[in-house]
Each structure stands twice: as C-alpha cells, then as structure tokens.
Design a protein around this motif. Structure first.
Motif, short mmCIF file in Angstrom:
data_model
loop_
_atom_site.label_atom_id
_atom_site.label_comp_id
_atom_site.label_asym_id
_atom_site.label_seq_id
_atom_site.Cartn_x
_atom_site.Cartn_y
_atom_site.Cartn_z
N MET A 16 11.39 -27.20 -4.73
CA MET A 16 10.25 -26.97 -5.61
C MET A 16 10.53 -25.91 -6.67
SD MET A 16 6.96 -27.16 -3.16
CE MET A 16 7.23 -27.79 -1.53
N PHE A 17 11.40 -24.96 -6.37
CA PHE A 17 11.79 -23.97 -7.36
C PHE A 17 13.18 -23.44 -7.05
CE2 PHE A 17 10.56 -20.78 -4.31
CZ PHE A 17 9.35 -21.17 -3.81
N SER A 18 13.75 -22.71 -8.02
CA SER A 18 15.13 -22.26 -7.91
C SER A 18 15.25 -20.99 -7.06
CB SER A 18 15.69 -21.99 -9.30
OG SER A 18 15.03 -20.88 -9.88
N GLU A 19 16.49 -20.64 -6.80
CA GLU A 19 16.77 -19.41 -6.04
C GLU A 19 16.31 -18.18 -6.81
OE1 GLU A 19 20.60 -17.08 -4.12
OE2 GLU A 19 20.82 -19.12 -4.80
N HIS A 20 16.40 -18.23 -8.12
CA HIS A 20 15.96 -17.11 -8.96
C HIS A 20 14.46 -16.86 -8.80
CE1 HIS A 20 15.86 -14.43 -12.42
NE2 HIS A 20 14.85 -15.15 -12.91
N VAL A 21 13.67 -17.91 -8.81
CA VAL A 21 12.22 -17.79 -8.64
C VAL A 21 11.91 -17.28 -7.24
CG1 VAL A 21 10.05 -19.08 -8.56
CG2 VAL A 21 11.71 -19.54 -10.36
N MET A 22 12.61 -17.80 -6.23
CA MET A 22 12.39 -17.35 -4.86
C MET A 22 12.68 -15.85 -4.72
SD MET A 22 14.23 -18.53 -1.31
CE MET A 22 15.75 -17.67 -1.63
N THR A 23 13.76 -15.40 -5.32
CA THR A 23 14.14 -13.99 -5.24
C THR A 23 13.09 -13.10 -5.90
OG1 THR A 23 16.46 -14.61 -5.28
CG2 THR A 23 15.94 -12.33 -5.80
N TRP A 24 12.63 -13.48 -7.09
CA TRP A 24 11.63 -12.67 -7.78
C TRP A 24 10.30 -12.67 -7.05
CZ3 TRP A 24 12.40 -8.74 -10.57
CH2 TRP A 24 13.54 -8.65 -11.34
N ASN A 25 9.92 -13.79 -6.45
CA ASN A 25 8.68 -13.83 -5.66
C ASN A 25 8.77 -12.85 -4.50
OD1 ASN A 25 7.33 -15.70 -7.17
ND2 ASN A 25 7.93 -17.43 -5.91
N PHE A 26 9.91 -12.83 -3.83
CA PHE A 26 10.07 -11.93 -2.69
C PHE A 26 10.10 -10.46 -3.13
CE2 PHE A 26 12.27 -9.94 0.90
CZ PHE A 26 11.42 -10.34 1.91
N ILE A 27 10.76 -10.18 -4.24
CA ILE A 27 10.79 -8.80 -4.75
C ILE A 27 9.38 -8.33 -5.11
CG2 ILE A 27 11.55 -7.38 -6.70
CD1 ILE A 27 14.22 -8.91 -6.58
N ARG A 28 8.61 -9.19 -5.76
CA ARG A 28 7.22 -8.82 -6.08
C ARG A 28 6.41 -8.60 -4.81
NH1 ARG A 28 6.79 -12.88 -10.95
NH2 ARG A 28 7.09 -14.34 -9.25
N GLY A 29 6.64 -9.42 -3.79
CA GLY A 29 5.94 -9.24 -2.51
C GLY A 29 6.28 -7.91 -1.87
N VAL A 30 7.55 -7.54 -1.90
CA VAL A 30 7.96 -6.26 -1.33
C VAL A 30 7.32 -5.11 -2.09
CG1 VAL A 30 9.95 -4.72 -1.03
CG2 VAL A 30 10.11 -7.10 -0.32
N MET A 31 7.23 -5.22 -3.40
CA MET A 31 6.59 -4.16 -4.19
C MET A 31 5.11 -4.04 -3.85
SD MET A 31 9.00 -2.74 -5.69
CE MET A 31 8.03 -1.59 -6.60
N VAL A 32 4.43 -5.16 -3.64
CA VAL A 32 3.02 -5.11 -3.23
C VAL A 32 2.88 -4.41 -1.89
CG1 VAL A 32 1.07 -6.54 -2.50
CG2 VAL A 32 2.28 -7.10 -4.60
N VAL A 33 3.76 -4.72 -0.95
CA VAL A 33 3.69 -4.09 0.37
C VAL A 33 3.98 -2.59 0.27
CG1 VAL A 33 4.80 -3.99 2.64
CG2 VAL A 33 4.15 -6.19 1.66
N VAL A 34 4.93 -2.20 -0.56
CA VAL A 34 5.22 -0.77 -0.74
C VAL A 34 3.99 -0.05 -1.31
CG1 VAL A 34 6.57 0.84 -2.14
CG2 VAL A 34 7.71 -1.01 -0.93
N ILE A 35 3.34 -0.66 -2.28
CA ILE A 35 2.13 -0.04 -2.85
C ILE A 35 1.02 0.04 -1.81
CG2 ILE A 35 0.29 -0.39 -4.55
CD1 ILE A 35 2.51 -1.51 -6.42
N LEU A 36 0.84 -1.02 -1.02
CA LEU A 36 -0.18 -0.98 0.03
C LEU A 36 0.12 0.09 1.07
CD1 LEU A 36 -0.95 -4.77 0.56
CD2 LEU A 36 -2.46 -3.04 -0.39
N PHE A 37 1.39 0.24 1.45
CA PHE A 37 1.75 1.30 2.40
C PHE A 37 1.43 2.66 1.80
CE2 PHE A 37 4.92 -0.25 5.79
CZ PHE A 37 4.12 -1.36 6.05
N TRP A 38 1.72 2.83 0.51
CA TRP A 38 1.44 4.10 -0.14
C TRP A 38 -0.07 4.37 -0.13
CZ3 TRP A 38 -1.01 5.02 -4.97
CH2 TRP A 38 -0.94 6.36 -5.39
N LEU A 39 -0.87 3.34 -0.36
CA LEU A 39 -2.32 3.52 -0.34
C LEU A 39 -2.84 3.82 1.06
CD1 LEU A 39 -3.49 0.70 -2.77
CD2 LEU A 39 -3.58 3.15 -3.16
N PHE A 40 -2.34 3.10 2.06
CA PHE A 40 -2.82 3.30 3.43
C PHE A 40 -2.32 4.59 4.05
CE2 PHE A 40 -3.38 -1.46 3.70
CZ PHE A 40 -4.75 -1.40 3.77
N LEU A 41 -1.08 4.93 3.80
CA LEU A 41 -0.51 6.08 4.47
C LEU A 41 -0.49 7.27 3.54
CD1 LEU A 41 2.42 4.29 6.28
CD2 LEU A 41 0.18 4.86 7.20
#
Length: 72
Positions: free
Chosen positions: A47-72
């Motif tokens: 459905m999409f390329s490896e490049h798109v998969m990588t960027w989706n995962f990087i954006r997800g990790v950044m969201v989780v880092v921001i949420l951890f910063w907010l929670f902790l």
C-alpha cells in the motif's frame, strides 16, 4: 483541603497523578505498537513504500515522546 480529597478519593493527589500518568504512558506505548504493526502490514501489502512507513513510525515516536513529556 488535601485531607478532604484523601477522604473522598481514598488516595492522595500524588497517587492519583501517578495512576493517570502510568495509564497515559501505557496507552501511548500500546498505540505506538499498533502503529508499527499497521505500518508493517501496509508496507508488506504494497500500500505504501518503505520511506512512507519509516516516516510514519518516526512521527509516531515523536508523538509518544511528547506525550511522555506531558505526562511525566
């Protein structure tokens, strides 16, 4: 005031904060795992390329880092 809260909630405000932070962080990690599995299935299915998969995962990790910063 804290005594009234402790009597009504049967927990201290610090305990309640720790519970909310723990649940929030756990949900963020579960969401990141779901994102990784969904990206993997989309990439394997063509459905999409490896490049798109990588960027989706990087954006997800950044969201989780921001949420951890907010929670902790």
């Amino acid at each position: 005031m804290q005594e009234a809260f402790k009597a009504g909630a049967s927990a201290t405000p610090d305990d309640l904060y720790l519970l909310i932070a723990g649940v929030g962080c756990a949900l963020a990690v579960i969401w990141l795992a779901w994102l990784g599995v969904s990206n993997w299935r989309g990439w394997v299915g063509g459905m999409f390329s490896e490049h798109v998969m990588t960027w989706n995962f990087i954006r997800g990790v950044m969201v989780v880092v921001i949420l951890f910063w907010l929670f902790l």
